[in-house]
Scaffold this active site. Structure first.
Site, PDB file in Angstrom:
ATOM      1  N   ASP A 178      47.949  19.242 -17.316  1.00 28.69           N
ATOM      2  CA  ASP A 178      48.822  20.144 -17.640  1.00 28.69           C
ATOM      3  C   ASP A 178      49.756  21.097 -16.617  1.00 28.69           C
ATOM      4  O   ASP A 178      49.103  21.305 -15.544  1.00 28.69           O
ATOM      5  CB  ASP A 178      48.268  21.197 -18.822  1.00 28.69           C
ATOM      6  CG  ASP A 178      47.474  20.662 -19.646  1.00 28.69           C
ATOM      7  OD1 ASP A 178      47.335  19.414 -19.854  1.00 28.69           O
ATOM      8  OD2 ASP A 178      46.709  21.321 -20.293  1.00 28.69           O
ATOM      9  N   GLN A 187      47.101  21.291 -13.666  1.00 30.44           N
ATOM     10  CA  GLN A 187      45.460  21.188 -13.787  1.00 30.44           C
ATOM     11  C   GLN A 187      45.135  19.924 -12.883  1.00 30.44           C
ATOM     12  O   GLN A 187      45.941  18.950 -12.749  1.00 30.44           O
ATOM     13  CB  GLN A 187      45.187  20.718 -15.217  1.00 30.44           C
ATOM     14  CG  GLN A 187      45.216  21.800 -16.146  1.00 30.44           C
ATOM     15  CD  GLN A 187      43.908  22.663 -16.071  1.00 30.44           C
ATOM     16  OE1 GLN A 187      42.889  22.293 -16.664  1.00 30.44           O
ATOM     17  NE2 GLN A 187      44.127  23.843 -15.415  1.00 30.44           N
ATOM     18  N   GLU A 225      46.302  22.623 -28.861  1.00 29.62           N
ATOM     19  CA  GLU A 225      46.074  23.002 -27.294  1.00 29.62           C
ATOM     20  C   GLU A 225      47.499  23.485 -26.872  1.00 29.62           C
ATOM     21  O   GLU A 225      48.588  23.207 -27.376  1.00 29.62           O
ATOM     22  CB  GLU A 225      45.880  21.661 -26.634  1.00 29.62           C
ATOM     23  CG  GLU A 225      44.301  21.242 -26.900  1.00 29.62           C
ATOM     24  CD  GLU A 225      43.830  20.165 -25.970  1.00 29.62           C
ATOM     25  OE1 GLU A 225      42.783  20.115 -25.418  1.00 29.62           O
ATOM     26  OE2 GLU A 225      44.836  19.050 -25.628  1.00 29.62           O
ATOM     27  N   TRP A 253      47.076  11.564 -22.987  1.00 26.33           N
ATOM     28  CA  TRP A 253      45.618  11.402 -22.993  1.00 26.33           C
ATOM     29  C   TRP A 253      44.862   9.927 -23.113  1.00 26.33           C
ATOM     30  O   TRP A 253      44.246   9.370 -22.801  1.00 26.33           O
ATOM     31  CB  TRP A 253      44.597  12.493 -23.334  1.00 26.33           C
ATOM     32  CG  TRP A 253      44.737  13.712 -22.581  1.00 26.33           C
ATOM     33  CD1 TRP A 253      45.078  14.727 -23.352  1.00 26.33           C
ATOM     34  CD2 TRP A 253      43.928  13.909 -21.453  1.00 26.33           C
ATOM     35  NE1 TRP A 253      44.993  15.761 -22.387  1.00 26.33           N
ATOM     36  CE2 TRP A 253      44.399  15.312 -21.345  1.00 26.33           C
ATOM     37  CE3 TRP A 253      43.300  13.424 -20.726  1.00 26.33           C
ATOM     38  CZ2 TRP A 253      43.799  15.991 -20.399  1.00 26.33           C
ATOM     39  CZ3 TRP A 253      42.757  14.122 -19.656  1.00 26.33           C
ATOM     40  CH2 TRP A 253      43.271  15.539 -19.366  1.00 26.33           C
TER      41      TRP A 253
HETATM   42  C1  FRU Z   1      45.140  19.559 -22.444  1.00 26.08           C
HETATM   43  C2  FRU Z   1      43.933  20.418 -21.801  1.00 26.08           C
HETATM   44  C3  FRU Z   1      43.920  21.798 -22.003  1.00 26.08           C
HETATM   45  C4  FRU Z   1      42.821  22.181 -21.269  1.00 26.08           C
HETATM   46  C5  FRU Z   1      43.146  21.174 -20.003  1.00 26.08           C
HETATM   47  C6  FRU Z   1      41.809  20.644 -19.188  1.00 26.08           C
HETATM   48  O1  FRU Z   1      45.590  18.591 -21.843  1.00 26.08           O
HETATM   49  O2  FRU Z   1      42.941  19.495 -22.883  1.00 26.08           O
HETATM   50  O3  FRU Z   1      43.468  22.143 -23.534  1.00 26.08           O
HETATM   51  O4  FRU Z   1      43.185  23.522 -20.770  1.00 26.08           O
HETATM   52  O5  FRU Z   1      43.651  20.044 -20.825  1.00 26.08           O
HETATM   53  O6  FRU Z   1      42.184  20.002 -18.258  1.00 26.08           O
END
Ligand code: FRU
Length: 497
Positions: A39, A55, A224, A305
């Protein structure tokens, strides 16, 4: 002041990042300095530059204990990697610094709000429950210090029935009066998703306000990465639902994206309209920034994902961001358009007007893997609308990716079966596009390993990655029935001044 865990990540990423030649990455889409990216986080404008965090797990091309990678840009297209900003190195975030956001404090520091993850003991089925809380770090645009009062939002700040194990991804902003708000994703007792709304006077002490929106098991389960903002006199709630069921042409199975448009009474959101944000294969967890000139700009992880196996894990990097997109609302619908800064990257224009053909066609000068191509279609014979039009791109003898349009069904399809994947995952997606009489325009942005399609002024978009050799750079057109086509093509180069 930085921890050993962060110091090691910074040393590692600097060395490993240098081994990746520029030509092996997207040219103007942000990719991780090295290793894994998901993300977008902390998308903000700070000290004269756009900041984009992400991330990040630097050590392999697979998801691992989450850090925050960091990059800056003046035009949203030329990105410079900075040292990793956060590492899982304090008690409240010892198993991961999950997604979050950024604002500027009155004292000039940048404040990051993120989800701290602490894994529970391993259960008999080998899973464990992760407790998620919201944490802060403040810094100068390069180095950030975790707040001593972390976590600032915990189970104690949840409404009744809210799960402390699914409580993540704070999106924070500053109101005109200088106070702060944030929205956070959460799982209520019904097992689906809800968005919680919090306020703060100073950015550090937070208070629960209300349940902003409830899924009630309609759009997937957990919601999310929420984002919430005013746009064109409406309010927009963006979120990324997990575990979606399909619904007509609008929503597909698995991890999806959802845009709700409506009104806001200061406590709760009144939904008026729902739609997917992107209809392609790879698009998730979008986040927006309000640019200094008032544009609302969105960027997303250009990946899903459910399709991680599209790329080889042997590559030293994985994951890329979408092109930043300007948002607007027209007739209750979200429109997206590549940021206007992209036009400065254009060179070598090639134009074709009103080329009428049937069967197969190639056009001199229409090729490339870093290109901006607009195709306008109309029937070549006004008495008979053609049955199908297709364009193959990223094409050579071995590979191609296809976009096709069937006017009788009003369906546009993206197909990457022949784009190098060796896995039996989803390779196609279809989207219904309003049109009349076979007249439609779409713009395609290619950047080495991806394509993003903007249909009719951006009423629909479809994004997909394609990890094939760059020599596969041909374009081929097909028509079943007579089609008249205009093509406007530019090379896109982020290395140009
Ligand atoms: C969404 C997610 C978020 C979380 C992150 C973890 O893609 O699952 O909810 O903060 O990725 O890497």
């Amino acid at each position: 002041m930085i921890s050993n865990i962060l110091r090691e990540a910074r040393i590692y990423e600097e060395l490993a990042g240098q081994t990746i030649p520029d030509g092996d990455r997207p040219a103007f889409h942000l990719s991780p300095r090295t290793g894994w990216m998901n993300d977008p986080n902390g998308f903000s404008f700070y000290q004269g530059k756009y900041h984009l965090f992400y991330q990040y797990y630097p050590y392999t091309s697979k998801w691992g204990p989450m850090h925050w990678g960091h990059a800056v840009s003046e035009d949203l297209l030329h990105w410079t990697h900075l040292p990793a900003a956060l590492a899982p190195d304090t008690l409240p975030d010892r198993d991961g610094c999950f997604s979050g956001s950024a604002v500027e404090l009155p004292d000039g520091r940048q404040l990051l709000m993120y989800t701290g993850v602490v894994s529970g003991p391993k259960l008999l089925d080998k899973t464990s429950k992760d407790t998620q809380t919201q944490c802060l770090a403040a810094g100068d645009g390069v180095d950030y210090e975790k707040y001593g009062g972390n976590p600032v939002l915990t189970a104690a700040d949840l409404p009744e029935g809210g799960s402390p194990f699914d409580f993540r991804d704070p999106k924070m902003w500053r109101e005109k009066d200088g106070t702060y708000r944030c929205v956070v994703g959460n799982r209520p007792a019904d097992g689906s998703g809800q968005i919680l709304y919090y306020s703060s006077e100073d950015g550090f002490r937070w208070k629960f306000e209300s349940v902003l929106a409830e899924n009630k098991n309609r759009f997937g389960l957990m919601w999310e990465c929420p984002d919430f903002f005013e746009l064109d006199e409406k309010y927009v709630l963006l979120t990324s639902p997990q575990d979606m069921l399909p619904s007509g042409f609008e929503y597909h199975n698995g991890n999806g994206t959802l845009c709700l448009i409506g009104d806001f009474d200061g406590k709760t959101f009144q939904e008026e309209h729902d739609q997917s944000i992107d209809y392609g294969i790879d698009f998730y967890a979008p986040q927006t920034v309000l640019a200094p000139d008032g544009r609302r700009i969105m960027i997303a992880w250009m990946q899903n994902w459910d399709t991680l196996s599209i790329a080889s894990l042997k590559a030293p990097w994985f994951g890329q961001m979408s092109v930043p997109r300007e948002l607007s609302i027209r007739n209750g619908r979200l429109y997206q358009w590549p940021v206007r800064e992209l036009e400065a990257l254009r060179s070598n224009p090639v134009f074709y007007d009103n080329v009428t053909f049937e069967g197969e066609l190639t056009m001199v000068g229409v090729q490339g893997r870093k290109v901006d191509v607009t195709i306008t279609l109309r029937p070549g014979d006004p008495q008979h609308i053609y049955k199908k039009f297709a364009v193959w791109f990223g094409q050579n003898e071995a590979y191609h990716t296809a976009v096709s349009f069937r006017p009788y069904e009003s369906v546009l399809k993206i197909d990457r079966k022949f784009s190098g994947s060796r896995r039996a995952i989803i390779h196609q997606r279809r989207c219904q596009v309003p049109q009349s009489g076979g007249c439609i325009t779409f713009r395609m942005i290619l950047d080495r390993f991806s394509v993003e399609i903007f249909v009719n002024d951006g009423a629909q978009t479809l994004s997909a990655t394609m990890y094939t050799e760059q020599a596969a750079d041909g374009f081929k057109f097909f028509a079943d029935g007579k089609v008249s086509v205009d093509v406007e093509k530019y090379d896109l180069d982020a290395d140009r001044e």
